[in-house]
Design a protein around this motif. Structure first.
Motif, short mmCIF file in Angstrom:
data_model
loop_
_atom_site.label_atom_id
_atom_site.label_comp_id
_atom_site.label_asym_id
_atom_site.label_seq_id
_atom_site.Cartn_x
_atom_site.Cartn_y
_atom_site.Cartn_z
N THR A 201 61.30 75.17 82.29
CA THR A 201 60.28 74.86 81.29
C THR A 201 60.82 75.11 79.89
OG1 THR A 201 58.52 75.47 82.84
CG2 THR A 201 57.95 75.42 80.52
N LEU A 202 60.57 74.17 78.99
CA LEU A 202 60.99 74.32 77.60
C LEU A 202 60.02 73.58 76.70
CD1 LEU A 202 64.08 71.96 76.98
CD2 LEU A 202 62.58 71.78 78.95
N HIS A 203 60.11 73.85 75.39
CA HIS A 203 59.18 73.22 74.46
C HIS A 203 59.82 73.08 73.09
CE1 HIS A 203 58.58 77.57 73.82
NE2 HIS A 203 58.34 77.24 72.55
N TYR A 204 59.37 72.06 72.38
CA TYR A 204 59.64 71.98 70.94
C TYR A 204 58.63 72.89 70.25
CZ TYR A 204 59.32 70.27 66.15
OH TYR A 204 59.26 70.20 64.78
N SER A 205 59.14 73.79 69.41
CA SER A 205 58.24 74.72 68.74
C SER A 205 57.68 74.11 67.47
CB SER A 205 58.96 76.02 68.38
OG SER A 205 58.12 76.85 67.59
N PRO A 206 56.36 73.95 67.38
CA PRO A 206 55.76 73.46 66.13
C PRO A 206 55.78 74.51 65.03
CG PRO A 206 54.03 74.06 67.65
CD PRO A 206 55.33 74.24 68.40
N TYR A 207 56.28 75.72 65.37
CA TYR A 207 56.30 76.81 64.41
C TYR A 207 57.64 76.93 63.68
CZ TYR A 207 52.13 77.91 67.04
OH TYR A 207 50.91 77.83 67.66
N ASN A 208 58.74 76.69 64.39
CA ASN A 208 60.05 76.79 63.73
C ASN A 208 60.95 75.58 63.95
OD1 ASN A 208 61.13 77.07 66.34
ND2 ASN A 208 61.14 79.30 66.24
N GLY A 209 60.47 74.58 64.70
CA GLY A 209 61.22 73.34 64.89
C GLY A 209 62.34 73.42 65.90
N GLN A 210 62.48 74.53 66.60
CA GLN A 210 63.55 74.66 67.59
C GLN A 210 63.05 74.28 68.98
OE1 GLN A 210 65.54 78.52 67.44
NE2 GLN A 210 64.94 78.78 65.30
N SER A 255 56.48 82.52 65.39
CA SER A 255 55.84 82.38 64.07
C SER A 255 55.42 83.71 63.45
CB SER A 255 54.62 81.48 64.18
OG SER A 255 53.56 82.14 64.87
N GLY A 256 55.35 84.76 64.26
CA GLY A 256 54.91 86.05 63.75
C GLY A 256 53.42 86.28 63.84
N ILE A 292 52.60 91.78 78.44
CA ILE A 292 51.31 92.06 77.82
C ILE A 292 51.47 92.96 76.60
CG2 ILE A 292 50.86 94.01 79.35
CD1 ILE A 292 48.28 91.52 77.87
N ASP A 293 52.50 93.83 76.59
CA ASP A 293 52.69 94.71 75.43
C ASP A 293 52.99 93.90 74.17
OD1 ASP A 293 52.26 96.92 76.99
OD2 ASP A 293 54.39 97.33 77.34
N THR A 294 53.75 92.83 74.33
CA THR A 294 54.04 91.96 73.18
C THR A 294 52.77 91.28 72.70
OG1 THR A 294 56.27 91.56 74.02
CG2 THR A 294 55.44 90.02 72.36
N LEU A 295 51.93 90.86 73.64
CA LEU A 295 50.68 90.20 73.27
C LEU A 295 49.76 91.17 72.54
CD1 LEU A 295 49.63 87.37 73.52
CD2 LEU A 295 48.59 87.96 75.70
N TRP A 296 49.72 92.43 72.99
CA TRP A 296 48.90 93.43 72.29
C TRP A 296 49.45 93.68 70.89
CZ3 TRP A 296 44.50 95.34 71.53
CH2 TRP A 296 44.32 96.58 70.90
N GLN A 297 50.77 93.73 70.77
CA GLN A 297 51.39 93.87 69.45
C GLN A 297 50.96 92.73 68.53
OE1 GLN A 297 55.67 93.84 69.62
NE2 GLN A 297 55.92 93.68 67.43
N ALA A 298 50.87 91.52 69.08
CA ALA A 298 50.44 90.36 68.30
C ALA A 298 49.00 90.51 67.83
CB ALA A 298 50.60 89.09 69.13
N VAL A 299 48.14 91.02 68.69
CA VAL A 299 46.73 91.22 68.33
C VAL A 299 46.62 92.23 67.19
CG1 VAL A 299 44.53 92.14 69.15
CG2 VAL A 299 45.84 90.57 70.59
N VAL A 300 47.32 93.35 67.31
CA VAL A 300 47.27 94.39 66.28
C VAL A 300 47.83 93.86 64.96
CG1 VAL A 300 48.15 96.66 65.61
CG2 VAL A 300 47.40 96.25 67.96
N HIS A 301 48.93 93.13 65.03
CA HIS A 301 49.54 92.58 63.82
C HIS A 301 48.57 91.61 63.12
CE1 HIS A 301 52.52 91.02 61.05
NE2 HIS A 301 52.26 89.78 61.48
N GLY A 302 47.91 90.76 63.90
CA GLY A 302 46.99 89.79 63.30
C GLY A 302 45.81 90.43 62.62
N ALA A 303 45.42 91.62 63.10
CA ALA A 303 44.29 92.32 62.50
C ALA A 303 44.65 93.03 61.20
CB ALA A 303 43.73 93.34 63.49
N ASN A 304 45.95 93.12 60.91
CA ASN A 304 46.39 93.88 59.75
C ASN A 304 47.31 93.09 58.81
OD1 ASN A 304 45.54 96.91 60.27
ND2 ASN A 304 46.20 96.06 62.24
N ALA A 305 47.32 91.78 58.95
CA ALA A 305 48.18 90.95 58.11
C ALA A 305 47.47 89.63 57.82
CB ALA A 305 49.52 90.69 58.79
#
Length: 310
Positions: A201-210, A255-256, A292-305
């Motif tokens: 499985t692979l994808h074109y990233s609409p976030y960074n173009g890779q 994308s961060g 899931i730890d990465t996903l939780w990190q994403a949730v916390v980051h989104g709440a503070n940025a």
């Protein structure tokens, strides 16, 4: 799984039926001897190549409305079941007789067929956001199947999905309303990933173009879908929800941020952090992914940025 329209001016019946990344067309020409199909690769930068000996057209379109990332191209491969009587490239509304390949601001093609009144042409199309070669692989979803075989398989696919819910009581209108809503729910979010020749499985990233490994989903705004669509996915289609969650990890890593409105990348049209509800509800309903730890990190980051605008 099936769509039919009658085009009045050219007197053509057009039918289409899909696979996941390809589509089969069947066109019945009911008029005179003039039987043509026009291909428009759209403005904004496009490319078309005719391969008459293979009854094939390849190319790409860069037409978009934003949110696509750098170097975006929508590659396509088109095949026909009949030989071309004639074929012509056009560029910026000008026919270029004798040319079989063209790149420009706005290009396309016209192919003609030697048909008697009432005869049909079948056309198969596959697309890819990765490459022309990947579009060729995606076309294998149709392979040597006839139009009716593709249609039957598409119908079976939808029957299997809709049959996961059985309701009783109410009127026929109630039943139609329910299954229409269920059908619409299953359209989004869209798969934005592809499968290569090795089965990876692979994808074109609409976030960074890779082009990157892994899953990616798009075309959903989490505002209000966190209230109903995603909770229902967690209950009825947990395997789909799991793949969506894995795709969210990739969106964050590329994308961060988690998307709040993905179409296909970030869109600046939603406030808040509704994606956090999507992540939390899936977890509380038992949907588990390895990172899931990465996903939780994403949730916390989104709440503070501050979320990106593009």
């Amino acid at each position: 799984h099936y769509y039919h329209a009658y085009l009045g001016d050219p007197q053509v019946n057009v039918e289409l039926t899909p696979t996941e990344r390809a589509v089969a067309f069947r066109m019945r020409f009911n008029g005179g001897d003039s039987s043509y199909v026009g291909i428009d690769a759209c403005n904004g930068g496009s490319y078309v190549k005719l391969i008459p000996e293979q009854r094939r057209i390849v190319g790409y379109s860069t037409k978009n409305n934003g949110g696509v990332g750098p170097a975006f191209k929508n590659f396509f491969v088109i095949t026909f079941n009949r030989p071309f009587l004639n074929a012509t490239i056009w560029k910026d509304k000008q026919l270029l007789d004798g040319q079989y390949e063209q790149q420009g601001q706005h290009v396309g093609a016209v192919v003609g067929f030697d048909l008697k009144q009432g005869e049909t042409v079948e056309m198969h199309i596959a697309t890819s956001y990765i490459s022309e070669e990947q579009a060729e692989l995606n076309l294998r979803e149709i392979g040597s199947q006839s139009f009716d075989e593709v249609k039957a398989k598409a119908e079976q696919t939808w029957d299997a999905e809709l049959a996961k819910v059985s309701v009783a009581g109410g009127t026929d209108d109630d039943m139609r309303t329910f299954y229409t809503c269920l059908y619409r729910m299953l359209i989004f979010p869209r798969k934005f990933y592809e499968v290569d020749a090795k089965g990876d499985t692979l994808h074109y990233s609409p976030y960074n173009g890779q082009v990157l490994p892994g899953l990616m989903y798009t075309d959903t705004g989490f505002w209000d879908t966190f209230r109903s669509l995603f909770p229902l996915l967690n209950l009825l289609y947990p395997e789909v929800s799991k793949r969506v969650q894995e795709g969210l990890v990739n969106a964050y890593q590329e994308s961060g941020f988690l998307p709040e409105w993905a179409s296909p990348g970030h869109r600046d049209c939603m406030v808040g952090n509704n994606s956090a509800s999507v992540v939390a509800d899936a977890y509380l309903k038992g949907v588990r992914i390895g990172n899931i730890d990465t996903l939780w990190q994403a949730v916390v980051h989104g709440a503070n940025a501050v979320h990106p605008t593009v």
